[in-house]
Design a protein around this motif. Structure first.
Motif, PDB file in Angstrom:
ATOM      1  N   SER A 173      65.304  -6.650  42.853  1.00 47.31           N
ATOM      2  CA  SER A 173      66.199  -5.500  42.968  1.00 47.31           C
ATOM      3  C   SER A 173      66.328  -5.088  44.427  1.00 47.31           C
ATOM      4  CB  SER A 173      65.644  -4.329  42.139  1.00 47.31           C
ATOM      5  OG  SER A 173      66.387  -3.155  42.375  1.00 47.31           O
ATOM      6  N   ALA A 245      71.760  -9.523  31.626  1.00 46.86           N
ATOM      7  CA  ALA A 245      71.829  -8.608  32.771  1.00 46.86           C
ATOM      8  C   ALA A 245      70.870  -7.436  32.617  1.00 46.86           C
ATOM      9  CB  ALA A 245      73.258  -8.115  32.963  1.00 46.86           C
ATOM     10  N   GLY A 246      70.877  -6.806  31.453  1.00 51.47           N
ATOM     11  CA  GLY A 246      69.987  -5.664  31.248  1.00 51.47           C
ATOM     12  C   GLY A 246      68.528  -6.068  31.281  1.00 51.47           C
ATOM     13  N   ARG A 248      67.260  -8.655  32.908  1.00 53.56           N
ATOM     14  CA  ARG A 248      66.928  -8.944  34.306  1.00 53.56           C
ATOM     15  C   ARG A 248      66.678  -7.661  35.084  1.00 53.56           C
ATOM     16  NH1 ARG A 248      71.908 -10.758  37.703  1.00 53.56           N
ATOM     17  NH2 ARG A 248      72.382  -8.624  37.064  1.00 53.56           N
ATOM     18  N   ASP A 249      67.507  -6.637  34.867  1.00 53.93           N
ATOM     19  CA  ASP A 249      67.365  -5.387  35.615  1.00 53.93           C
ATOM     20  C   ASP A 249      66.024  -4.715  35.325  1.00 53.93           C
ATOM     21  OD1 ASP A 249      69.838  -5.869  36.648  1.00 53.93           O
ATOM     22  OD2 ASP A 249      70.901  -4.460  35.345  1.00 53.93           O
ATOM     23  N   GLU A 253      63.277  -4.109  38.342  1.00 50.35           N
ATOM     24  CA  GLU A 253      62.919  -2.740  38.720  1.00 50.35           C
ATOM     25  C   GLU A 253      61.445  -2.439  38.498  1.00 50.35           C
ATOM     26  OE1 GLU A 253      65.499  -0.496  36.286  1.00 50.35           O
ATOM     27  OE2 GLU A 253      67.313  -0.952  37.432  1.00 50.35           O
ATOM     28  N   CYS A 276      62.061 -12.379  39.778  1.00 52.70           N
ATOM     29  CA  CYS A 276      62.596 -11.059  40.144  1.00 52.70           C
ATOM     30  C   CYS A 276      61.693 -10.314  41.126  1.00 52.70           C
ATOM     31  CB  CYS A 276      62.795 -10.211  38.894  1.00 52.70           C
ATOM     32  SG  CYS A 276      64.136 -10.756  37.832  1.00 52.70           S
TER      33      CYS A 276
END
Length: 530
Positions: A173, A245-246, A248-249, A253, A276
């Motif tokens: 991120s 996508a969600g 991965r986020d 984070e 990540c």
């Protein structure tokens, strides 16, 4: 002249349910024509004995038909399910089809202290051994799984090939990370709460009230509901996150990713979190230390106090501490690493793949040409390189074959794509370019078509770039009326009236040193000098 075919491969599994399985299909498709046979999708699940037997017989019939009719060279079993794999492997051997097994999960282990794994069954151990003896290549997920298999079996060829992680998608991120520890188990129940270490995850949360713990997944039974109901307040339970996508986020984070499992065949979620930039905290069981290496924390399984100390350290580590974890993923678990290994294994089973020409498809879409490197402006299941097909990322003169099917007509200026085709094509290379007939439904229904032309114009366009252009007819123009269809087919196949086809594939050879634009519409003409 026909479009070249590639060796056919059938991937057999219960269901293509995980991202790493879909990634494998994309990687195999780069050099082989890979199709799937998902056995769980045959008819409704459950039912009595008669229904289960009927479903099984139907699966075997579909499988045998595929092998007999499609000239399949290799059958790949994703997981060594002894319900069907040994019998299907025997059919393959009778038909002289090679067998590859990708294994290393529940199918290849028994963990006594949690009473988990298929190898508890004597029948499973026997049929697993039969499958190993019939296999031409066995690819375990990890060295840990490989050691377990070699304790009792001796396949003729076995090699560890790690699952792949898309490190270009799973990125750190850009913002500051939250003091958060996350674990993902997309579906948890009494069957896998202990196996996945979710009980230890919740127990660690009780000792770290200042840290947010996030459990991602769907609890599907009473044991799962009790686990989350009894969890401390700092544990947030999220349902399974749809889409990548969600998911991965959440990983990007989070400061730490925690996997305190009693067993993991590999641990794809751990590797994705590492990509990540999250610091991993894992148990010292089976493959997990192998995945993490020195880029995270490895704690004794079941020791909550050690897990708490490791999670606290990972959560309070400064931003950027996960760089080593990401580097490890890029070096060991990238798509390209697995792609090379898979290709090497398939070359061992299909020797002619070693001399397979380099094929590039410009505008591959979601279907793509088997054995070709797919290029498209959007990411699809077949895309290997995302870029403008008119200005691709390849060096000049590297491709033996270039494909572009139904792309030229979408451009205001098709010569931009023609320039790119001849740029990346070797001097002795060949191009296969397909366009629709201007007078058919396929040309008029697509509102994005920009350059529609008849056969004479398209032939002229191709001949301006290549010395030899052969037209291969595609389909027939008339399709509804049986008499017209018959007459159309006779005229096309017998008399070569190719203007009556649905479209044309131009097989182009011997590219010209200086291409010529043989047709220019007034809108393509340059402005005169003033």
């Amino acid at each position: 002249m026909e479009i070249p075919s590639t060796p056919k491969v059938v991937v057999v599994t219960g269901a293509i349910s995980d991202s790493f399985m879909r990634d494998d299909l994309r990687l195999i498709h780069r050099f082989a024509d890979a199709t799937t046979l998902e056995l769980d999708k045959t008819g409704p699940r459950g039912g009595g004995v008669f229904r289960r037997v009927a479903r099984g017989l139907l699966n075997f019939a579909r499988y045998a038909y595929r092998l007999l009719r499609s000239d399949v060279r290799v059958v790949v079993f994703w997981f060594a399910s002894t319900n069907y794999a040994p019998a299907m492997a025997a059919i393959a051997k009778l038909l002289r089809v090679k067998v590859m097994v990708i294994t290393g999960g529940k199918d290849a282990v028994y963990v006594p202290d949690i009473d988990w794994g298929d190898m508890k069954s004597g029948w499973h151990r026997f049929t697993f051994g039969v499958l190993m003896r019939m296999s031409d290549a066995v690819l375990p997920f990890s060295d840990s799984a490989k050691r377990l298999i070699t304790e009792h079996y001796r396949p003729k060829h076995m090699r560890t090939v790690y699952p792949s992680v898309d490190a270009d998608y799973f990125l750190p991120s850009s913002g500051a990370r939250k003091r958060r520890a996350v674990t993902c188990c997309y579906q948890y129940s009494s069957d896998n709460i202990v196996q996945k270490g979710l009980d230890l995850f919740v127990a660690a949360a009780e000792q770290l009230p200042d840290v947010e713990f996030v459990l991602v997944g769907d609890g599907v039974d009473d044991a799962a509901r009790r686990l989350t109901a009894d969890a401390p307040k700092n544990v947030t339970v999220l349902p399974r996150i749809p889409g990548r996508a969600g998911y991965r986020d959440v990983l990007a984070e989070s400061s730490a990713y925690v996997q305190l499992s009693a067993h993991e065949g590999f641990g794809v979620s751990v590797a994705e979190a590492m990509a990540c930039g999250s610091v991993p905290v894992v148990s010292d069981r089976f493959s997990l230390p192998e995945v993490v290496g020195g880029a995270g924390h490895v704690v004794p399984y079941g020791n909550v106090d050690d897990a708490v100390r490791a999670i606290r350290s990972a959560v309070y580590t400064p931003d950027g501490a996960g760089a080593a974890a990401r580097d490890r993923v890029a070096q060991l678990f990238s798509r390209e690493v697995r792609a090379r290994a898979l290709r090497e294994e398939f070359v061992g089973l299909i020797p002619e793949l070693a001399s397979q020409p380099l094929r590039i498809e410009l505008g591959c879409g979601s279907t793509g040409v088997a054995g070709a490197i797919g290029v498209d402006m959007r990411q699809t299941v077949q895309t290997s390189a995302v870029c403008d097909v008119r200005h691709s990322c390849f060096k000049s003169g590297i491709a033996d074959e270039v494909y572009s099917f139904c792309v030229l007509e979408h451009l205001d200026d098709p010569y931009e794509l023609m320039d790119e085709v001849v740029r990346i094509l070797k001097p002795g290379g060949r191009a296969y370019l397909r366009v629709p007939n201007i007078g058919t439904f396929s040309s008029h229904l697509d509102t994005t078509h920009r350059f529609l032309a008849d056969l004479r114009i398209w032939r002229g366009v191709m001949e301006g770039y290549f010395e030899s252009v052969t037209v291969v007819p595609e389909g027939t123009k008339y399709r509804d009326n049986r008499l017209l269809t018959t007459i159309n087919s006779v005229l096309v196949k017998g008399l070569h009236f190719y203007e009556l086809t649905q479209g044309w594939t131009f097989v182009c050879e011997r590219k010209r040193a200086v291409p010529a634009k043989s047709y220019l519409g007034w809108w393509q003409e340059s402005e005169p000098d003033r």
